[in-house]
Scaffold this active site. Sequence first.
Site, PDB file in Angstrom:
ATOM      1  N   ASP A   7      42.913  40.599  27.621  1.00 30.25           N
ATOM      2  CA  ASP A   7      41.448  40.544  27.724  1.00 30.25           C
ATOM      3  C   ASP A   7      40.802  40.767  26.356  1.00 30.25           C
ATOM      4  OD1 ASP A   7      40.413  39.915  30.208  1.00 30.25           O
ATOM      5  OD2 ASP A   7      40.590  41.955  30.992  1.00 30.25           O
TER       6      ASP A   7
ATOM      7  N   GLN B 166      41.600  44.513  36.543  1.00 27.92           N
ATOM      8  CA  GLN B 166      40.371  43.891  37.033  1.00 27.92           C
ATOM      9  C   GLN B 166      39.253  44.932  37.158  1.00 27.92           C
ATOM     10  OE1 GLN B 166      39.864  40.503  37.737  1.00 27.92           O
ATOM     11  NE2 GLN B 166      37.737  41.143  37.982  1.00 27.92           N
TER      12      GLN B 166
ATOM     13  N   LYS C 245      43.346  33.741  39.183  1.00 27.99           N
ATOM     14  CA  LYS C 245      44.145  33.916  37.957  1.00 27.99           C
ATOM     15  C   LYS C 245      45.621  33.684  38.254  1.00 27.99           C
ATOM     16  CE  LYS C 245      40.664  36.915  35.980  1.00 27.99           C
ATOM     17  NZ  LYS C 245      40.061  38.225  35.932  1.00 27.99           N
TER      18      LYS C 245
END
Length: 295
Positions: free
Chosen positions: A119, A96, A52
């Site tokens: 997200d 994460q 990422k």
Amino acid sequence: MTEIIDGNEVAQGIRDGLVAGIDDLTAAGTTPCLATVLMNNDPASQTYVSMKHKDCEEVGIATRDIELDPEAPAAELFDTVDELNADPEVHGILVQMPLPDHVDEREVLRRIDPAKDVDGFHPENVGRLVAGNARFKPCTPHGVQKLLAAADVETEGADAVVVGRSNIVGKPMANLLIQKADGGNATTTVCHSRTDDLEAKLRAADIVIAAAGVPEMITGDMLSADTVVIDVGINRVETDEGSELVGDVDFESAKPKAKAITPVPGGVGPMTRAMLLWNTVKAASAESGVDVRLP
Ligand code: NAD
């Protein structure tokens, strides 16, 4: 001829399409910035986070890389999230998963500022998506929508079957497909581990989106001719030579039946990564008030 939908190529198009907006934002004094928080020692998670960061660097998105000791108290993670929420230079926050057992994942998701929740998992953003007023579409289902559009697949009026009902893939995917909007208007069936006669549902589908996490469970004989097959699954399986990644669809048997199909790897995976960049640019644009065109 079956079309193989190339996720790497579509994702590259998305990344290329983001650069002008990132440049405009940066010129106006707002460099989009994604912060990642990692609180586990899982090598796969570490790889995801570093990918990422690399993706961000390539398009000119700044990053913050925060690693917390998995043994640290939950309060340390909450404090970190609070600091990132308050930091005007950070536009997107990604915690994460998985988190250690002593940290309540739902509490963490609720803590992230919904305007920075790239997200799309904060309950407010989930609610907005369901209500047809999405702020951030979750990256994987959003990426699937982009793949369908790139392959000129008409969702309106189509019978779509989503296999899997997780909060990160199956449910938001089904919600996007039923929205009265581009990439939606499909009649959508959600199948899961307790679905009776999955094969009958698959055979009636124009579009199948597989997100069950079961290696190659959908085979060609379960599909009707000319089905569009999007394989979200990423499963590592042991082989004689070591191991390999396979999807939830048995590619070799499904391909001759399909009108279009995504491979694994190289299908949905690169799209998930690209749509995280997309959401980060959207967040920076909303925060700064500088309108940019999103691809
Ligand atoms: P999950 O385990 O949270 O959910 C799986 C879902 O599949 C469950 O809702 C379950 O009911 C359903 N299911 C399980 N077995 C089934 C069966 N035999 N028949 C019908 N339904 C069944 O998984 P997830 O997080 O949604 O991920 C699904 C898959 O997608 C995994 O392989 C994961 O690695 C992959 N994934 C890929 C990406 C990507 O970027 N390509 C992103 C997220 C997840």
